[in-house]
Design an enzyme around this catalytic site. Structure first.
Site, PDB file in Angstrom:
ATOM      1  N   ARG A 182       0.826  -1.233   0.000  1.00 59.96           N
ATOM      2  CA  ARG A 182       0.000   0.000   0.000  1.00 59.96           C
ATOM      3  C   ARG A 182       0.854   1.274   0.000  1.00 59.96           C
ATOM      4  O   ARG A 182       0.519   2.263   0.648  1.00 59.96           O
ATOM      5  CB  ARG A 182      -0.967   0.043   1.188  1.00 59.96           C
ATOM      6  CG  ARG A 182      -1.938  -1.098   1.252  1.00 59.96           C
ATOM      7  CD  ARG A 182      -2.865  -1.197   0.046  1.00 59.96           C
ATOM      8  NE  ARG A 182      -3.593  -2.435   0.144  1.00 59.96           N
ATOM      9  CZ  ARG A 182      -3.163  -3.592  -0.410  1.00 59.96           C
ATOM     10  NH1 ARG A 182      -2.072  -3.612  -1.164  1.00 59.96           N
ATOM     11  NH2 ARG A 182      -3.862  -4.687  -0.256  1.00 59.96           N
ATOM     12  N   SER A 235     -10.803  -1.544   3.384  1.00 59.79           N
ATOM     13  CA  SER A 235     -10.080  -1.768   4.644  1.00 59.79           C
ATOM     14  C   SER A 235      -9.656  -0.424   5.215  1.00 59.79           C
ATOM     15  O   SER A 235      -8.971   0.338   4.543  1.00 59.79           O
ATOM     16  CB  SER A 235      -8.832  -2.615   4.409  1.00 59.79           C
ATOM     17  OG  SER A 235      -9.205  -3.855   3.899  1.00 59.79           O
ATOM     18  N   GLU A 305      -5.211   3.020   6.412  1.00 65.41           N
ATOM     19  CA  GLU A 305      -4.938   2.804   4.981  1.00 65.41           C
ATOM     20  C   GLU A 305      -5.675   3.884   4.171  1.00 65.41           C
ATOM     21  O   GLU A 305      -5.185   4.375   3.162  1.00 65.41           O
ATOM     22  CB  GLU A 305      -5.418   1.410   4.562  1.00 65.41           C
ATOM     23  CG  GLU A 305      -5.255   1.160   3.070  1.00 65.41           C
ATOM     24  CD  GLU A 305      -5.528  -0.264   2.653  1.00 65.41           C
ATOM     25  OE1 GLU A 305      -5.253  -1.198   3.451  1.00 65.41           O
ATOM     26  OE2 GLU A 305      -6.014  -0.460   1.531  1.00 65.41           O
TER      27      GLU A 305
END
Ligand SMILES: Cc1cc2nc3c(=O)[nH]c(=O)nc-3n(C[C@H](O)[C@H](O)[C@H](O)COP(=O)(O)OP(=O)(O)OC[C@H]3O[C@@H](n4cnc5c(N)ncnc54)[C@H](O)[C@@H]3O)c2cc1C
Length: 310
Positions: A182, A235, A305
């Site tokens: 990420r 998420s 995130e």
């Protein structure tokens, strides 16, 4: 960088008129995010080609106006106060197509991953099935190094083209993009303000039926496990080293934990969902309490995130 005052607003309006760039004023950003959260942006500009994008960016940079890029808005949490500046929306109306040559697929930043995966499948190219069901654009997926089901953008990217701060197009090989879990270089200071415009992926010859079957399997799993019926940004937290955020949250008894309209999903504890009228503040407060509780009870530090704007 500054906000958009009335004089600059007029100049922006005349630039958009002259260059035929669609622009919307005081537009609620909740209409552009999968979380359905976010106050108004002073302006949302939707450039349709490289020339419009380049003119717009050079104006915003010259006038030092705050600006943000938004793809499909599926990984964004936008402040309730909104964005005092200009949102540049790169969507699928951007006038560039997906190109396939042998086993290489090139796609413009604004194309949705769903269109890219479908095009790869039609061309009997395998390698992008993992991305089927990630509700982002190519630009957002590159920026985030999006991934799922054992794959990530990093595995398939060959190069990315972006418009640099001087308005030049740069093509950078994937190895130089600092891609990791990420993360991409586009999150780093040096690349602040550059606009991803195109990416190329290396795929392999496959069988259409097998590719489609794998995509069906993945979407089946998403439907079974994820709260796709409620607004979210996927998420909420990154996976900490050595654990899964969802498991830690569940272990702490936080399934269903609610602050205002924001809730830890009862179906998948890795997701925060908007159960109705959630504000950015609700989500931030919920995330703060979740992080605190998880740290206290398990020792793990959770990191968001989801990208917070501004
Ligand atoms: C139901 C659901 C499921 C999800 N599942 C997954 C999953 O399995 N795996 C996963 O990784 N993610 C997942 N996500 C999160 C999200 O879809 C991905 O991160 C996606 O890649 C974001 O793309 P986007 O176009 O929506 O980006 P946005 O949310 O619009 O933007 C994300 C970031 O990228 C920047 N950005 C976007 N476009 C550009 C551009 N052209 N140039 C420069 N910067 C740009 C934005 O400024 C922002 O900082 C999920 C989200 C939802 C709602």
């Amino acid at each position: 960088m500054t906000c958009l005052d009335n004089a600059t607003k007029e100049q922006l309006a005349s630039l958009c008129k002259e260059k035929e760039i669609p622009v919307l004023w005081e537009e609620p950003m909740k209409h552009y995010t999968s979380f359905q959260i976010g106050g108004p942006a002073s302006a949302v500009c939707i450039p349709k080609n490289r020339e419009q994008l380049s003119c717009l960016l050079s104006f915003l940079r010259k006038m030092q106006i705050n600006h943000w890029f938004v793809g499909n808005g599926s990984n964004l949490l936008i402040s309730d106060e909104g964005l005092k500046g200009v949102v540049i929306l790169l969507d699928s109306d951007f006038d560039e197509e997906i190109l396939i040559s042998n086993t290489i697929l090139e796609a413009p930043a604004g194309k949705k991953l769903s269109s890219v995966c479908a095009a790869a499948c039609r061309a009997e190219l395998t390698g992008l099935e993992f991305a089927w069901g990630i509700p982002g654009s190519v630009g957002g997926a590159v920026y985030m190094n999006a991934g799922a089901y054992g794959g990530e953008m990093k595995d398939r990217l060959i190069w990315v083209e972006y418009l640099d701060l001087d308005g030049n197009i740069q093509r950078v090989p994937a190895e130089k993009l600092n891609l990791s879990y990420r993360h991409s270089c586009f999150m780093e200071q040096e690349y602040q303000g550059v606009c991803i415009i195109r990416a190329a992926f290396s795929l392999e010859k496959g069988e259409q039926a097998a590719i489609q079957a794998e995509m069906d399997r993945i979407i089946g799993q998403r439907k079974e496990k994820q709260p796709l019926d409620l607004p979210s940004a996927g998420s909420t937290f990154k996976r900490p080293q050595g654990a899964y955020a969802a498991q830690l949250i569940d272990q702490c008894g936080l399934r269903g934990f609610t602050v205002g309209g924001a809730q830890v999903s009862t179906k998948h504890t890795g997701f925060v969902v908007n159960i109705g009228g959630a504000t950015c503040q609700d989500v931030l407060e919920l995330a703060r309490q979740v992080k605190e509780c998880v740290k206290e009870k398990t020792g793990f530090e959770l990191e968001m995130e989801v990208r917070l704007l501004p």
